[in-house]
Design an enzyme around this catalytic site. Structure first.
Site, PDB file in Angstrom:
ATOM      1  N   GLN A 102       0.823  -1.314  -0.007  1.00 38.63           N
ATOM      2  CA  GLN A 102      -0.013   0.028  -0.065  1.00 38.63           C
ATOM      3  C   GLN A 102       0.834   1.199   0.069  1.00 38.63           C
ATOM      4  O   GLN A 102       2.045   1.246   0.143  1.00 38.63           O
ATOM      5  CB  GLN A 102      -0.804   0.091   1.253  1.00 38.63           C
ATOM      6  CG  GLN A 102      -0.168  -0.087   2.351  1.00 38.63           C
ATOM      7  CD  GLN A 102      -1.080  -0.474   3.821  1.00 38.63           C
ATOM      8  OE1 GLN A 102      -1.141   0.462   4.634  1.00 38.63           O
ATOM      9  NE2 GLN A 102      -1.732  -1.623   3.645  1.00 38.63           N
ATOM     10  N   HIS A 104       0.199   5.724   1.037  1.00 39.21           N
ATOM     11  CA  HIS A 104      -0.615   6.611   1.425  1.00 39.21           C
ATOM     12  C   HIS A 104      -0.285   7.944   0.618  1.00 39.21           C
ATOM     13  O   HIS A 104       0.809   8.446   0.297  1.00 39.21           O
ATOM     14  CB  HIS A 104      -0.587   7.093   2.793  1.00 39.21           C
ATOM     15  CG  HIS A 104      -0.717   5.642   3.679  1.00 39.21           C
ATOM     16  ND1 HIS A 104      -1.968   4.941   3.427  1.00 39.21           N
ATOM     17  CD2 HIS A 104       0.121   4.969   4.634  1.00 39.21           C
ATOM     18  CE1 HIS A 104      -1.736   3.936   4.442  1.00 39.21           C
ATOM     19  NE2 HIS A 104      -0.510   4.071   5.077  1.00 39.21           N
ATOM     20  N   GLU A 121       3.404   8.462   8.655  1.00 41.55           N
ATOM     21  CA  GLU A 121       3.168   7.415   9.865  1.00 41.55           C
ATOM     22  C   GLU A 121       4.628   6.757  10.429  1.00 41.55           C
ATOM     23  O   GLU A 121       5.619   7.293   9.445  1.00 41.55           O
ATOM     24  CB  GLU A 121       2.452   6.402   9.646  1.00 41.55           C
ATOM     25  CG  GLU A 121       2.596   5.312   8.294  1.00 41.55           C
ATOM     26  CD  GLU A 121       1.575   4.339   8.083  1.00 41.55           C
ATOM     27  OE1 GLU A 121       0.392   4.339   8.806  1.00 41.55           O
ATOM     28  OE2 GLU A 121       1.990   3.527   7.099  1.00 41.55           O
ATOM     29  N   HIS A 179       4.692   0.324   1.029  1.00 42.94           N
ATOM     30  CA  HIS A 179       5.080  -0.289   2.302  1.00 42.94           C
ATOM     31  C   HIS A 179       4.026  -1.373   2.621  1.00 42.94           C
ATOM     32  O   HIS A 179       3.072  -1.416   2.132  1.00 42.94           O
ATOM     33  CB  HIS A 179       5.218   0.763   3.557  1.00 42.94           C
ATOM     34  CG  HIS A 179       4.016   1.360   3.861  1.00 42.94           C
ATOM     35  ND1 HIS A 179       3.505   2.459   3.431  1.00 42.94           N
ATOM     36  CD2 HIS A 179       2.969   1.246   4.754  1.00 42.94           C
ATOM     37  CE1 HIS A 179       2.423   2.744   3.763  1.00 42.94           C
ATOM     38  NE2 HIS A 179       2.068   2.045   4.592  1.00 42.94           N
ATOM     39  N   ARG A 199      -4.247   0.639  -1.868  1.00 41.25           N
ATOM     40  CA  ARG A 199      -3.730  -0.811  -2.137  1.00 41.25           C
ATOM     41  C   ARG A 199      -3.295  -1.080  -3.333  1.00 41.25           C
ATOM     42  O   ARG A 199      -3.947  -0.958  -4.344  1.00 41.25           O
ATOM     43  CB  ARG A 199      -4.964  -1.893  -1.654  1.00 41.25           C
ATOM     44  CG  ARG A 199      -5.416  -1.809  -0.192  1.00 41.25           C
ATOM     45  CD  ARG A 199      -6.037  -3.133   0.003  1.00 41.25           C
ATOM     46  NE  ARG A 199      -6.931  -2.850   1.372  1.00 41.25           N
ATOM     47  CZ  ARG A 199      -8.091  -2.685   1.275  1.00 41.25           C
ATOM     48  NH1 ARG A 199      -8.862  -2.560   0.215  1.00 41.25           N
ATOM     49  NH2 ARG A 199      -8.792  -2.566   2.635  1.00 41.25           N
TER      50      ARG A 199
END
EC number: 5.3.1.8
Length: 324
Positions: A102, A104, A121, A179, A199
């Protein structure tokens, strides 16, 4: 009567995931039936808002506290400038199976859902089975055409970097970094307050409903940082008692790892709340109004106006603030 600031604890919001398991029970957390992949420990999001379980504000959601106490409790930097919500989301993850490959988006991606933020993150590996690994970035020279070709030809895994992991490893994952956590790890995750994931690949496996989970190939290809976004990883086992090591720094959070052996005096600042994640061990969080027991897996939100506090016992702690 005004409520005096105190460390807030929350009831975790548990999320069933096709890749989850039961490992979060080791922290004394109450899990519903099923494969539980995520415990949202501190959250102020439409998909999961945690409620306080201690003190005068018990029963209130983090969103209600935000509305009632505003910048006084969360600090001058304690809000998302984009949507006004609490800026971070704190999770514990049980990766009983591999997560999807995936990526982001950033805050400025023009196809973000309304009200959503991007998602930068960091991970701190709480435990890892022998041989555990993660997918962390692209191999050298992979650009968009190369990624598109690999997807179309069913060989996306050939484009990805695999990294072996062990407990104590820290990973910074800026938006745009491809990642995937893989099976056998339990992770503390500190992230922007977002639930947007694109995804690229999900191993052709059925989801909880028995159907293949949706992929988001076009969005993924749009937001991948092919030249890298500044992802960093580090070993953190060199931290000594009473020391703090910076393990992730971004515009959205700064995370330090500290080792508590005996009393350790600290203080909040007016600019930001403090989030404490107890990664290992047990001890106490002391403040002017009292004392709370702390143990591995627990998370505390300290208001910016709390002032002086003390950690004691024998603990490994992750401390997060919103940076200037």
């Amino acid at each position: 009567m005004a409520v005096q600031p105190y460390p807030l604890q929350f009831k975790a919001e548990m999320k069933e995931r096709v890749w989850g398991g039961r490992a979060l029970e080791q922290f004394g957390l109450e899990l519903p039936d099923g494969a539980i992949g995520e415990g949202w420990m501190i959250g102020d999001h439409p998909n999961g808002t945690t409620k306080v379980v201690n003190g005068e504000l018990a029963g209130l959601g983090l969103d209600e506290i935000r509305e009632q106490y505003g910048r006084e409790w969360f600090g001058t930097r304690g809000f998302s400038e984009k949507n006004g919500r609490f800026p971070l989301l704190i999770k514990l993850l049980d990766c009983n199976d591999d997560l999807s490959v995936q990526v982001h988006p950033t805050d400025v991606y023009d196809r973000l859902p309304a009200g959503e933020l991007g998602k930068t993150e960091m991970w701190y590996i709480l435990s890892a089975k022998p041989g555990a690994k993660i997918i962390y970035g692209l191999k050298e020279g992979i650009d968009r055409p190369a990624m598109e070709s690999a997807i179309n030809e069913g060989r996306i895994m050939d484009t990805l970097q695999e990294v072996s992991v062990e407990a104590g490893d820290a990973f910074y994952i800026p938006a745009g970094t491809v990642h995937a956590l893989c099976s056998g790890v339990v992770v503390a995750e500190i992230q922007q307050n977002s639930d947007t994931t694109y995804r690229l690949y999900d191993y052709d496996r059925p989801g909880l409903d028995g159907k293949l989970r949706e992929l988001h190939v076009e969005d993924s290809l749009n937001v991948i940082a092919y030249e890298g976004a500044g992802a960093q990883r580090m070993k953190t086992d060199g931290v000594g008692a009473g020391e703090w090591l910076s393990i992730a720094t971004s515009p959205y959070f700064q995370v330090e790892k500290g080792i508590v052996e005996g009393p350790l005096a600290l203080s909040t600042s007016p600019e930001s709340f403090v989030i404490l994640v107890i990664a290992d061990g047990e001890g106490q969080v002391r403040y002017s109004g009292g004392e709370l027991d702390a143990k591995a897996g627990q998370c505390f939100l300290l208001p910016a106006t709390l002032g002086d506090y003390e950690l004691s016992g024998s603990m490994t702690v992750l401390r997060s603030v919103v940076p200037a």
